[in-house]
Write a protein that holds these residues in place. Structure first.
Motif, PDB file in Angstrom:
ATOM      1  N   ILE A   1       0.981  -1.364   0.167  1.00 33.78           N
ATOM      2  CA  ILE A   1       0.524  -0.055   0.089  1.00 33.78           C
ATOM      3  C   ILE A   1       0.994   1.857  -0.421  1.00 33.78           C
ATOM      4  O   ILE A   1       1.947   1.632   0.885  1.00 33.78           O
ATOM      5  N   SER A   2       0.342   2.117  -1.097  1.00 33.52           N
ATOM      6  CA  SER A   2       1.780   3.267  -0.939  1.00 33.52           C
ATOM      7  C   SER A   2       0.772   4.424  -1.400  1.00 33.52           C
ATOM      8  O   SER A   2      -0.549   4.169  -2.009  1.00 33.52           O
ATOM      9  N   ASN A   3       1.893   5.813  -1.431  1.00 36.29           N
ATOM     10  CA  ASN A   3       0.585   6.684  -1.777  1.00 36.29           C
ATOM     11  C   ASN A   3      -0.451   7.068  -0.962  1.00 36.29           C
ATOM     12  O   ASN A   3      -1.569   7.695  -1.117  1.00 36.29           O
ATOM     13  N   GLY A   4       0.271   7.148   0.834  1.00 39.34           N
ATOM     14  CA  GLY A   4      -1.233   7.561   1.588  1.00 39.34           C
ATOM     15  C   GLY A   4       0.106   7.961   2.808  1.00 39.34           C
ATOM     16  O   GLY A   4       0.885   7.156   2.861  1.00 39.34           O
ATOM     17  N   THR A   5      -1.054   8.828   4.100  1.00 37.99           N
ATOM     18  CA  THR A   5      -0.323   8.964   5.049  1.00 37.99           C
ATOM     19  C   THR A   5      -0.836   7.661   6.352  1.00 37.99           C
ATOM     20  O   THR A   5      -1.413   7.132   6.110  1.00 37.99           O
ATOM     21  N   ILE A   6       0.388   7.042   6.565  1.00 37.26           N
ATOM     22  CA  ILE A   6       0.127   6.330   7.881  1.00 37.26           C
ATOM     23  C   ILE A   6      -0.199   7.068   8.861  1.00 37.26           C
ATOM     24  O   ILE A   6       0.705   7.705   9.965  1.00 37.26           O
ATOM     25  N   ILE A   7      -1.124   5.997   9.320  1.00 39.38           N
ATOM     26  CA  ILE A   7      -2.089   6.164  10.634  1.00 39.38           C
ATOM     27  C   ILE A   7      -0.955   5.797  11.627  1.00 39.38           C
ATOM     28  O   ILE A   7      -1.602   4.427  11.884  1.00 39.38           O
ATOM     29  N   THR A   8      -0.050   5.810  12.370  1.00 38.19           N
ATOM     30  CA  THR A   8       0.012   4.613  13.715  1.00 38.19           C
ATOM     31  C   THR A   8      -0.598   4.790  15.407  1.00 38.19           C
ATOM     32  O   THR A   8      -0.739   6.779  15.316  1.00 38.19           O
ATOM     33  N   LEU A   9      -0.346   4.280  16.378  1.00 39.02           N
ATOM     34  CA  LEU A   9      -1.098   4.319  17.626  1.00 39.02           C
ATOM     35  C   LEU A   9       0.129   5.854  17.894  1.00 39.02           C
ATOM     36  O   LEU A   9      -0.896   6.262  19.035  1.00 39.02           O
ATOM     37  N   PHE A  10       1.216   6.067  17.519  1.00 41.80           N
ATOM     38  CA  PHE A  10       1.680   7.543  18.050  1.00 41.80           C
ATOM     39  C   PHE A  10       2.525   8.099  16.648  1.00 41.80           C
ATOM     40  O   PHE A  10       2.548   9.671  17.540  1.00 41.80           O
ATOM     41  N   GLN A  11       2.360   8.384  15.592  1.00 46.14           N
ATOM     42  CA  GLN A  11       2.814   8.994  14.876  1.00 46.14           C
ATOM     43  C   GLN A  11       1.753   8.400  13.338  1.00 46.14           C
ATOM     44  O   GLN A  11       1.692   7.894  13.300  1.00 46.14           O
ATOM     45  N   SER A  12       2.454   9.609  12.753  1.00 46.21           N
ATOM     46  CA  SER A  12       1.444   9.865  10.777  1.00 46.21           C
ATOM     47  C   SER A  12       3.116   9.973  10.317  1.00 46.21           C
ATOM     48  O   SER A  12       3.672  10.218  10.734  1.00 46.21           O
ATOM     49  N   LEU A  13       2.880   9.415   9.652  1.00 41.46           N
ATOM     50  CA  LEU A  13       4.045   8.845   9.170  1.00 41.46           C
ATOM     51  C   LEU A  13       3.525   9.401   7.261  1.00 41.46           C
ATOM     52  O   LEU A  13       3.255   8.526   6.737  1.00 41.46           O
ATOM     53  N   GLU A  14       4.259  10.129   5.969  1.00 39.33           N
ATOM     54  CA  GLU A  14       4.291  10.292   5.171  1.00 39.33           C
ATOM     55  C   GLU A  14       5.670   9.938   4.439  1.00 39.33           C
ATOM     56  O   GLU A  14       6.888   9.610   4.139  1.00 39.33           O
ATOM     57  N   ASN A  15       5.127   9.889   3.531  1.00 39.46           N
ATOM     58  CA  ASN A  15       6.004   9.129   2.143  1.00 39.46           C
ATOM     59  C   ASN A  15       6.864   7.771   2.190  1.00 39.46           C
ATOM     60  O   ASN A  15       8.218   7.970   2.106  1.00 39.46           O
ATOM     61  N   LYS A  16       5.665   6.863   2.595  1.00 42.91           N
ATOM     62  CA  LYS A  16       6.300   5.366   2.738  1.00 42.91           C
ATOM     63  C   LYS A  16       5.329   5.088   2.067  1.00 42.91           C
ATOM     64  O   LYS A  16       4.583   4.950   2.034  1.00 42.91           O
ATOM     65  N   ALA A  17       5.895   3.167   2.568  1.00 41.64           N
ATOM     66  CA  ALA A  17       4.856   2.414   1.549  1.00 41.64           C
ATOM     67  C   ALA A  17       4.276   0.870   3.014  1.00 41.64           C
ATOM     68  O   ALA A  17       5.684   1.100   3.561  1.00 41.64           O
ATOM     69  N   ILE A  18       3.658  -0.352   2.666  1.00 35.37           N
ATOM     70  CA  ILE A  18       3.212  -0.820   3.406  1.00 35.37           C
ATOM     71  C   ILE A  18       3.911  -2.296   2.907  1.00 35.37           C
ATOM     72  O   ILE A  18       3.003  -1.784   1.666  1.00 35.37           O
TER      73      ILE A  18
END
Length: 243
Positions: A10-27
């Motif tokens: 999964i790419s091209n999105g802002t990843i929301i975790t329990l503690f932070q948001s991650l941009e320009n990342k892929a899962i």
């Protein structure tokens, strides 16, 4: 839905975790589990891997809903596999990935029919949100706090009848919402607690003292509104349980 037997990125999105948001990342996901979160530009994408474009949206963990009566024009109490599947499909469209289909106070035959349908959907799968178990709401509730449920179907609590319900569900009942002031409720709460099933107060007109008795027996949750404000004679505080 992500296919568990296939690697997915999964790419091209802002990843929301329990503690932070991650941009320009892929899962990277394999066999239903996250195996890596990396910069998109360094993520290795072998041939044949499914790539999901998040469209600059947010990528969040799936919601788990423990109180679901219906959705998409269907209700769990309608009975039948297709009704339960429709509920699961509708909720999955809005981010719910797992849930507890929830019954309501109706006739014994109607409840048993619904529980059998939920069990069938659990065995077959829904192709959408996963069924984790059953939330049995009623029929052991207060007539004074019944909400939309019919008074004629309200009963005193019974371990024997509960065992019939649980058998119909394939032993899938995980939560029971009940009124602790009902005759037989404390014994049922004690049995549920001993057997690892959550006892939850709801649709109850219990006093502060009656709720405290329920807590001592194993009551641990509050899962519905329609509960009175309770005043302790000892502390003078107002107590209220919320969803």
């Amino acid at each position: 839905m992500i296919k568990k037997d296939k690697k997915t990125i999964i790419s091209n999105g802002t990843i929301i975790t329990l503690f932070q948001s991650l941009e320009n990342k892929a899962i990277s996901i394999e066999k239903g589990k996250i195996t890596a979160i990396k910069e998109r530009k360094v993520m290795d994408i072998p041939a044949g891997v499914e790539v999901i474009d998040a469209g600059n949206g947010f990528v969040v963990p799936g919601f788990i809903d423990i109180h679901v009566h219906g959705g998409g024009g269907s209700d769990v109490m309608d009975g039948g596999y297709e009704a339960v599947k429709q509920v699961a499909t509708t909720h999955s469209r809005f981010g719910t990935t797992a849930f507890l289909p929830t019954t309501m106070t109706m006739s014994k035959d109607k409840i048993i029919g619904s529980l059998k349908s939920i069990h069938e959907a659990f065995i077959k799968g829904t192709g959408a949100a996963e069924i984790l178990g059953v939330h049995l709401e009623g029929p052991y509730i207060s007539s004074g706090k019944k909400g939309a449920q019919k008074e004629k179907d309200i009963k005193k609590a019974s371990i024997g009848e509960f065992l019939e319900f649980n058998q119909a569900s394939g032993n899938l009942i995980r939560i029971v919402t009940l009124a602790p002031e009902k005759p037989g409720a404390i014994d049922l709460i004690r049995w549920l607690h001993k057997n690892g099933i959550i006892a939850s107060v709801g649709h109850s007109n219990a006093t502060y003292k009656q709720v405290q008795e329920g807590i001592k027996a194993g009551l641990t949750h509050s899962s519905a509104g329609f509960i009175r404000k309770m005043k302790s004679n000892f502390t003078g505080k107002l107590w209220k349980f919320f969803i």
